[in-house]
Design an enzyme around this catalytic site. Structure first.
Site, PDB file in Angstrom:
ATOM      1  N   LYS A  95       6.254  21.304  13.131  1.00 41.41           N
ATOM      2  CA  LYS A  95       6.325  21.534  14.576  1.00 41.41           C
ATOM      3  C   LYS A  95       5.097  22.252  15.129  1.00 41.41           C
ATOM      4  O   LYS A  95       4.715  22.063  16.269  1.00 41.41           O
ATOM      5  CB  LYS A  95       7.577  22.330  14.930  1.00 41.41           C
ATOM      6  CG  LYS A  95       8.838  21.485  14.885  1.00 41.41           C
ATOM      7  CD  LYS A  95       9.988  22.170  15.578  1.00 41.41           C
ATOM      8  CE  LYS A  95      11.193  21.255  15.660  1.00 41.41           C
ATOM      9  NZ  LYS A  95      11.851  21.085  14.332  1.00 41.41           N
ATOM     10  N   GLU A 117      12.249  25.431  25.507  1.00 38.99           N
ATOM     11  CA  GLU A 117      13.659  25.540  25.180  1.00 38.99           C
ATOM     12  C   GLU A 117      13.796  25.358  23.679  1.00 38.99           C
ATOM     13  O   GLU A 117      12.925  24.785  23.032  1.00 38.99           O
ATOM     14  CB  GLU A 117      14.481  24.472  25.902  1.00 38.99           C
ATOM     15  CG  GLU A 117      14.611  23.134  25.192  1.00 38.99           C
ATOM     16  CD  GLU A 117      13.330  22.331  25.126  1.00 38.99           C
ATOM     17  OE1 GLU A 117      12.502  22.463  26.061  1.00 38.99           O
ATOM     18  OE2 GLU A 117      13.143  21.602  24.140  1.00 38.99           O
ATOM     19  N   SER A 383       9.214  17.140   6.029  1.00 33.84           N
ATOM     20  CA  SER A 383       8.880  17.762   7.314  1.00 33.84           C
ATOM     21  C   SER A 383       8.933  19.283   7.303  1.00 33.84           C
ATOM     22  O   SER A 383       8.240  19.934   8.071  1.00 33.84           O
ATOM     23  CB  SER A 383       9.807  17.224   8.404  1.00 33.84           C
ATOM     24  OG  SER A 383      11.167  17.406   8.041  1.00 33.84           O
TER      25      SER A 383
HETATM   26  C1  LIG Z   1      12.790  20.126  14.102  1.00 30.17           C
HETATM   27  C2  LIG Z   1      12.699  19.523  12.756  1.00 30.17           C
HETATM   28  C3  LIG Z   1      12.916  18.147  12.545  1.00 30.17           C
HETATM   29  C4  LIG Z   1      13.346  17.220  13.638  1.00 30.17           C
HETATM   30  O1  LIG Z   1      12.445  17.078  14.679  1.00 30.17           O
HETATM   31  P1  LIG Z   1      11.573  15.769  14.859  1.00 30.17           P
HETATM   32  O2  LIG Z   1      10.980  15.904  16.208  1.00 30.17           O
HETATM   33  O3  LIG Z   1      12.490  14.598  14.734  1.00 30.17           O
HETATM   34  O4  LIG Z   1      10.551  15.766  13.773  1.00 30.17           O
HETATM   35  C5  LIG Z   1      12.758  17.647  11.270  1.00 30.17           C
HETATM   36  N1  LIG Z   1      12.424  18.453  10.236  1.00 30.17           N
HETATM   37  C6  LIG Z   1      12.224  19.769  10.394  1.00 30.17           C
HETATM   38  C7  LIG Z   1      11.868  20.591   9.212  1.00 30.17           C
HETATM   39  C8  LIG Z   1      12.350  20.350  11.662  1.00 30.17           C
HETATM   40  O5  LIG Z   1      12.149  21.673  11.808  1.00 30.17           O
END
Ligand SMILES: *Cc1c(COP(=O)(O)O)cnc(C)c1O
Length: 397
Positions: A95, A117, A383
């Site tokens: 993020k 938000e 992610s």
């Molecule tokens: C917020 C988050 C997501 C989901 O958000 P996307 O916008 O779909 O990427 C996925 N993985 C992690 C680790 C997150 O913090």
């Protein structure tokens, strides 16, 4: 960063991907969004912007993140699996790539205050982080219910100097926080920029956020080449909440038809139950947070509260790019249940010594649905890291 100018998956002048997107906003918000729309491309492709962005990505975020060949996981699936290690980014997830980009943009637009938000608090933390970095005032709206549920992230935001304002209306969760943040922006159009955390919201947000996150696939292409002598894997896989890590992972492969795109959505207890967040399986076209996309809603258009064990995927819509990838058949969508994701997360910890965020575990669970060959190559977007999810994993054990 590349421009996808002639691609079928690039955003149109009006902000559409196929039938989805646009800027469905109240008139009062129009000046703010229009100012952003007219300026974002010109600003982010300035050499001097790119230089500052790339330097921060390198020295502050820790990019490039490794593309790791997961040997034991590959053996289990009899194929070649690489993990894109976004979990190693500063703050523990992808993020921050976007919030760094947006704070640099805000400064150049002459904005000295940020509003955002947050639902689970991950985006709030990534926003509070870059505001601290730049010495910019930060207000984060968060549903009162979420403030109680996500106390550690509230503490992080406060320590980083952000003001966390409770949204007390409606169900007191994410959508109410979003309404309050939009209202705040309407009332403070001159000095405030609104940082949205995924490829959602009115145009130009989905395109802008996708471009900031596209550094993920830009790196994957180079790193794949270093590993195996071609930039093209057979599959790229990512989880989709709003869809920002997925958009970043797919971006430089959208126009490579040999690369199969797989999207893992959160099925919660299953798509046949009323506790799910698998938008492409359960959603219908509708408008949410300023853009037309697929959306989980009742027959008369009320948003259905989603459910997923992972807070980051617990969202009733998806970004318009993903709705288009789904409708056009460019991406294959899979609905991964809570149980399947938890198993996949446990599995990665034991096989590779990596504890993934439960969101990322949904992408890992997609492996069980693919007919993989031993000469094929798969890239999975990891992610985020699982530290924030330890108590959920333990309860599950
Ligand atoms: C917020 C988050 C997501 C989901 O958000 P996307 O916008 O779909 O990427 C996925 N993985 C992690 C680790 C997150 O913090």
């Amino acid at each position: 960063m590349v421009n996808l100018e002639n691609s079928a998956f690039a955003v149109s002048e009006k902000g559409y991907y196929g039938n989805y997107g646009g800027a469905w906003i109240p008139e009062m918000l129009y000046p703010n969004v229009e100012e952003l729309r007219q300026n974002y491309l010109q600003i982010i492709y300035q050499a001097e912007f790119q230089e500052e962005f790339n330097l921060l990505l390198r020295d502050y975020v820790g990019r490039p993140t490794p593309l790791y060949f997961a040997n034991r996981l590959s053996e289990k699936y009899n194929t070649n699996i690489y993990l894109k290690r976004e979990d190693l980014c500063h703050t523990g997830a992808h993020k921050v790539n976007n919030t760094i980009g947006q704070i640099l943009l805000a400064k150049r637009l002459g904005k000295n205050k940020i509003v955002a938000e947050t639902g689970a608090g991950q985006h709030g933390v990534a926003t509070a982080t870059v505001c601290a970095l730049m010495g910019i005032e930060c207000i984060v709206y968060m549903g009162e219910v979420d403030i109680e549920r996500q106390a550690p992230n509230v503490a992080r935001m406060k320590m980083l100097g952000a003001e966390v304002r409770p949204a007390k209306s409606g169900s007191r969760t994410l959508k109410d926080a979003t309404n309050e943040a939009m209202r705040h922006w309407i009332n403070n159009p001159v000095d405030t920029h609104y940082i949205i955390g995924s490829v959602v919201g009115p145009h130009p947000y989905p395109d802008m956020v996708a471009r900031f996150q596209s550094v993920i696939s830009e790196e994957i292409r180079k790193q794949m080449f270093e590993h195996i002598g071609t930039e093209l894997p057979d599959y790229v896989i990512a989880c989709v909440g709003g869809g920002s890590n997925a958009a970043g992972t797919y971006f430089h492969y959208l126009d490579e038809p040999d690369v199969k795109i797989i999207a893992a959505e959160a099925a919660g207890h299953g798509v046949k139950t009323d506790k799910s967040a698998a938008t492409t399986f359960l959603g219908k076209p509708g408008v949410l947070h300023g853009s037309k996309s697929l959306l989980m809603q009742t027959y008369d258009g009320q948003v259905i509260e989603p459910h997923s064990i992972s807070a980051g995927l617990d969202y009733p819509g998806i970004g318009p790019l993903h709705a288009h990838l789904w409708e056009s058949g460019r991406a294959q969508f899979l609905a991964i249940t809570d149980d399947e994701a938890m198993q996949a997360g446990m599995n990665l910890a034991k096989l590779e010594g990596i504890i993934p965020a439960i969101e990322s575990s949904h992408a890992l669970a997609a492996l069980d649905y693919l007919d993989l060959r031993n000469n094929e190559t798969v890239v999975i977007s990891l992610s985020g890291r699982g530290d924030k999810d330890l108590s959920t994993y333990m309860k599950y054990l």
